[in-house]
Design a protein around this motif. Structure first.
Motif, PDB file in Angstrom:
ATOM      1  N   LEU A 110       0.822  -1.204   0.000  1.00 13.65           N
ATOM      2  CA  LEU A 110       0.000   0.000   0.000  1.00 13.65           C
ATOM      3  C   LEU A 110       0.858   1.256   0.000  1.00 13.65           C
ATOM      4  O   LEU A 110       0.611   2.195  -0.756  1.00 13.65           O
ATOM      5  CB  LEU A 110      -0.884   0.016   1.251  1.00 13.65           C
ATOM      6  CG  LEU A 110      -2.301  -0.497   1.098  1.00 13.65           C
ATOM      7  CD1 LEU A 110      -3.024  -0.370   2.426  1.00 13.65           C
ATOM      8  CD2 LEU A 110      -3.038   0.308   0.034  1.00 13.65           C
ATOM      9  N   ALA A 122       2.328   1.816  -3.294  1.00 14.32           N
ATOM     10  CA  ALA A 122       1.339   2.348  -4.237  1.00 14.32           C
ATOM     11  C   ALA A 122       1.085   3.828  -3.974  1.00 14.32           C
ATOM     12  O   ALA A 122       1.000   4.639  -4.906  1.00 14.32           O
ATOM     13  CB  ALA A 122       0.038   1.558  -4.126  1.00 14.32           C
ATOM     14  N   MET A 171      -8.532  -3.362   0.998  1.00 11.32           N
ATOM     15  CA  MET A 171      -7.257  -2.832   0.498  1.00 11.32           C
ATOM     16  C   MET A 171      -6.236  -2.757   1.628  1.00 11.32           C
ATOM     17  O   MET A 171      -5.045  -2.951   1.422  1.00 11.32           O
ATOM     18  CB  MET A 171      -7.454  -1.423  -0.084  1.00 11.32           C
ATOM     19  CG  MET A 171      -8.092  -1.389  -1.449  1.00 11.32           C
ATOM     20  SD  MET A 171      -8.753   0.255  -1.803  1.00 11.32           S
ATOM     21  CE  MET A 171      -7.306   1.103  -2.388  1.00 11.32           C
ATOM     22  N   LEU A 192      -5.157   5.919  -0.110  1.00 11.09           N
ATOM     23  CA  LEU A 192      -4.868   5.580  -1.504  1.00 11.09           C
ATOM     24  C   LEU A 192      -6.076   5.889  -2.394  1.00 11.09           C
ATOM     25  O   LEU A 192      -5.957   6.544  -3.427  1.00 11.09           O
ATOM     26  CB  LEU A 192      -4.479   4.101  -1.630  1.00 11.09           C
ATOM     27  CG  LEU A 192      -4.193   3.600  -3.053  1.00 11.09           C
ATOM     28  CD1 LEU A 192      -3.050   4.390  -3.678  1.00 11.09           C
ATOM     29  CD2 LEU A 192      -3.859   2.123  -3.065  1.00 11.09           C
ATOM     30  N   SER A 212      -4.417  -3.268  -5.523  1.00  9.37           N
ATOM     31  CA  SER A 212      -3.895  -3.282  -4.158  1.00  9.37           C
ATOM     32  C   SER A 212      -4.340  -4.525  -3.396  1.00  9.37           C
ATOM     33  O   SER A 212      -3.620  -5.019  -2.536  1.00  9.37           O
ATOM     34  CB  SER A 212      -4.281  -2.004  -3.417  1.00  9.37           C
ATOM     35  OG  SER A 212      -5.660  -1.877  -3.402  1.00  9.37           O
ATOM     36  N   ASN A 239      -1.866  -7.416  -1.710  1.00 13.66           N
ATOM     37  CA  ASN A 239      -2.082  -7.914  -0.352  1.00 13.66           C
ATOM     38  C   ASN A 239      -2.100  -9.420  -0.302  1.00 13.66           C
ATOM     39  O   ASN A 239      -1.494 -10.037   0.572  1.00 13.66           O
ATOM     40  CB  ASN A 239      -3.431  -7.423   0.175  1.00 13.66           C
ATOM     41  CG  ASN A 239      -3.289  -6.110   0.887  1.00 13.66           C
ATOM     42  OD1 ASN A 239      -2.193  -5.795   1.350  1.00 13.66           O
ATOM     43  ND2 ASN A 239      -4.352  -5.366   0.969  1.00 13.66           N
TER      44      ASN A 239
END
Lengths: 346, 320
Positions: free
Chosen positions: B17, B20, B258, B279, B308, B312
């Motif tokens: 995360l 990103a 997410m 995000l 995302s 994960n």
């Protein structure tokens, strides 16, 4: 039961005050129609609207009933419980056809959900008037064996055009950057209003169109979009919202940014919230498009059809609209108070 | 030393995360001139606050292996009722407090009804809260007669909107809720049992723990937080709408997932949810700043959510 009582009260109040005004205002809408014949008998007209849980459709229903009382015909108004109940609306129309009305005035929830009962009505020779929304296109009519006498509506493209025009007037020679926050992308009225915006801004060289953003008819989302655009375009001068909810969301962002003096915001629909905001000197303007008169006209058209005086080449009737702004808002509210549920509190 | 190791594993959970967020921020800094600006960060914070408040409650619910689809409708109903109460009372701080109290009580009640349906009547959480979502939305429409309640007085507006110094109040509310969420999930018995119930409900029951009681508390927390979100939204917009909060449940579920909370339960992180919300907020802000065509907004948002979540799942597979 309580709902019925209040509905009846509203209708009675409307009946008492409205008829005179409706008569006076009528001249504005009737030229396209010509003379309205006196019915030769007490016709029964079946009306199917989308729902009666919001003011818009309630105003429409009142227009139908007032016109019926004025011309001495019988009108029954039916509605689905909510705008999501597409199947229920179809079943209601099935039942209505069994009741053998002389004319049907329908506002389908989607452009497909009423196709099969409308076909049945056409086979039985019942004239159908398509009112406001959703539009059964000539192609769909032909494909499904449906005959729609006429489509009475408002010009959604024209709504945002009027708003842009008024904004251009307000900003004057100087002009500046202008943006549009549209409704839900893909939704017909959102697309038409976007088209109106794009066509209108192209006509004013002093207005620089910086683009169209999606607001999804949502107040919070529109506020977020406006906040972001104010960030990327600090010199923005005007925001055209696809409806009042969007415009009021955007207005909130303008206020948060402290740019009330720089940015003007315009909406469409003339909802009470927007009218209050115009009165408070915050929202610049809104566009009213007279759903009450639309329904009233539908009954007049029905009478012309029944008496054989309707000009059948009129496949679409688009009714007028007005920009309401600080300069005329008090007067408009006064004029239309008795016809529109939302104006009663002013 | 121990602390350092603990710290490094802590960040490792969110590396995808964070990566990103940093990547996207760099991209936006380079392409949109106004991205790297304090005012813009304030914007983003303001925009994610509403979703984040709901998502914190959702994190705890999902940790138990449940779900709460009624939060969006809850936002609308609590907003409408609080605003109506406010309009009926004399303007003043007391009436603002009363309306807030009523709003939160309604939200909590919705949560308790959810909890009752799930525990006493053994309905699956998805169905119970789906039914409540539709019911509560219906009540909001009937109560408001489909109309917007607007023009609320200052005492109420000042509680949730405006600024504390340079920071907008919605951000402060969301921050407090986040801290509260972290505390509940990690430091209280409710949090411990929420994780345990999500992991293996049967086992927790066998240990003699009243599972139903803790589930009820969890849904009540979710309902109350949705109410706080509804009150914040109402005060931000200076209006309460019966259609407000439409699809907020899905936004909340998206950021929770997410953030690495497992939909099957047993694993939950409020910090992950916070990063997920951040995000999503940056994505939406970026789409607006870069003037992406309206039709592409949903596509881009959807891809980033999927991206995302995939990261994960790869991560959790490799770490186990």
């Amino acid at each position: 039961m309580k709902k019925h009582v209040s509905l009846i009260c509203i209708i009675l109040i409307a009946l008492m005050g409205v008829v005179a005004i409706a008569q006076a205002e009528q001249s504005k809408y009737s030229p396209v129609l010509g003379e309205i014949p006196t019915p030769s008998k007490e016709y029964r007209i079946g009306v199917l609207v989308k729902t009666l849980i919001n003011d818009f459709w309630l105003d429409l229903a009142n227009g139908y009933k007032d016109a019926a009382a004025e011309y001495g015909v019988k009108v029954d108004v039916y509605a689905a419980p909510s705008e999501g109940d597409i199947l229920v609306q179809k079943q209601i129309l099935d039942d209505m056809i069994a009741k053998q009305y002389d004319v049907l005035c329908v506002s389908p929830i989607t452009d497909t959900n009423l196709l099969s009962p409308l076909k049945k009505a056409t086979q039985q020779g019942i004239p159908i008037i398509n009112v406001i929304d959703s539009y059964i296109s000539p192609e769909a009519q032909e494909k499904h064996g449906i005959e729609i006498a006429t489509f009475i509506t408002t010009d959604f493209v024209e709504h945002t055009k009027s708003a842009v025009e008024f904004v251009a007037e307000t900003l004057g020679e100087e002009g500046g950057e202008i943006m549009h926050i549209m409704g839900l992308p893909g939704n017909p009225s959102a697309e038409e209003r976007k088209q109106g915006y794009l066509e209108a801004v192209a006509e004013y060289p002093q207005l620089e169109n910086i683009g169209v953003w999606p607001g999804d008819w949502d107040r919070k989302k529109s506020m977020d979009v406006a906040a972001d655009v104010l960030q990327s375009h600090p010199n923005l001068r005007a925001i055209i919202g696809a409806n009042d909810t969007i415009a009021l969301g955007a207005l909130q962002a303008v206020k948060n940014a402290g740019k009330e003096d720089q940015v003007v915001v315009a909406g469409v629909d003339a909802i009470p919230d927007a009218i209050r905001s115009i009165m408070d000197g915050e929202l610049l303007c809104t566009v009213a498009f007279f759903q009450y008169q639309t329904a009233y006209t539908a009954i007049e058209v029905a009478l012309q059809i029944l008496e054989g005086t309707f000009d059948e080449s009129n496949k679409q009737l688009k009714l007028s609209q007005e920009v309401w702004h600080a300069g005329n808002i008090e007067e408009k509210v006064e004029t239309y108070r008795s016809q529109y549920t939302g104006l009663k509190d002013f | 030393m121990m602390k350092f190791i603990k710290h490094s594993t802590f960040w490792k959970n969110y590396i995808g995360l964070l990566f990103a967020i940093i990547l996207l921020s760099t991209l936006l800094t380079l392409t949109a001139s106004n991205f790297l600006d304090t005012a813009n960060f304030v914007n983003i914070g303001n925009q994610i606050a509403i979703n984040l408040i709901i998502a914190v409650g959702m994190t705890i619910v999902i940790t138990t292996g449940g779900i709460d689809l009624s939060v969006g409708a809850n936002v609308a109903l609590t907003g409408i009722i609080a605003a109506s109460v406010l309009k009926k009372l004399e303007p003043g701080l007391e009436s603002a407090m009363v309306s807030i109290f009523v709003g939160i009580a309604i939200g909590m009640l919705i949560g308790i009804i959810n909890g009752t349906l799930i525990t006493r009547l053994s309905l699956p959480p998805f169905i119970a809260t789906l039914g409540m979502m539709i019911t509560v939305r219906g009540v909001a429409l009937i109560y408001s007669n489909g109309r917007v309640v607007y023009g609320l007085h200052e005492n109420f507006l000042n509680l949730f909107s405006g600024f504390y110094g340079p920071i907008p109040k919605p951000i402060v509310v969301a921050a407090v809720v986040c801290i509260l969420g972290i505390f509940i999930l990690n430091k209280t018995i409710v949090g411990r049992y929420a994780i345990a119930i999500g992991g293996n409900e049967r086992c927790v029951e066998v240990c003699g723990i009243n599972v139903n009681k803790y589930k009820m508390i969890v849904y009540a927390i979710s309902g109350s937080l949705a109410a706080i979100s509804g009150l914040t939204l109402t005060s931000m917009m200076n209006a309460a709408e019966p259609i407000a909060g439409n699809l907020y449940e899905l936004d909340a579920i998206a950021v929770v997932v997410m953030g690495g909370t497992s939909l099957t339960g047993g694993k939950g992180s409020v910090i992950g949810t916070l990063l997920g919300a951040l995000l999503l907020g940056i994505v939406r802000n970026g789409l607006n700043l870069m003037q992406v065509q309206p039709y592409y907004h949903q596509l881009v948002t959807g891809i980033i959510i999927l991206f995302s979540v995939v990261i994960n799942s790869i991560q959790s597979k490799s770490s186990s």
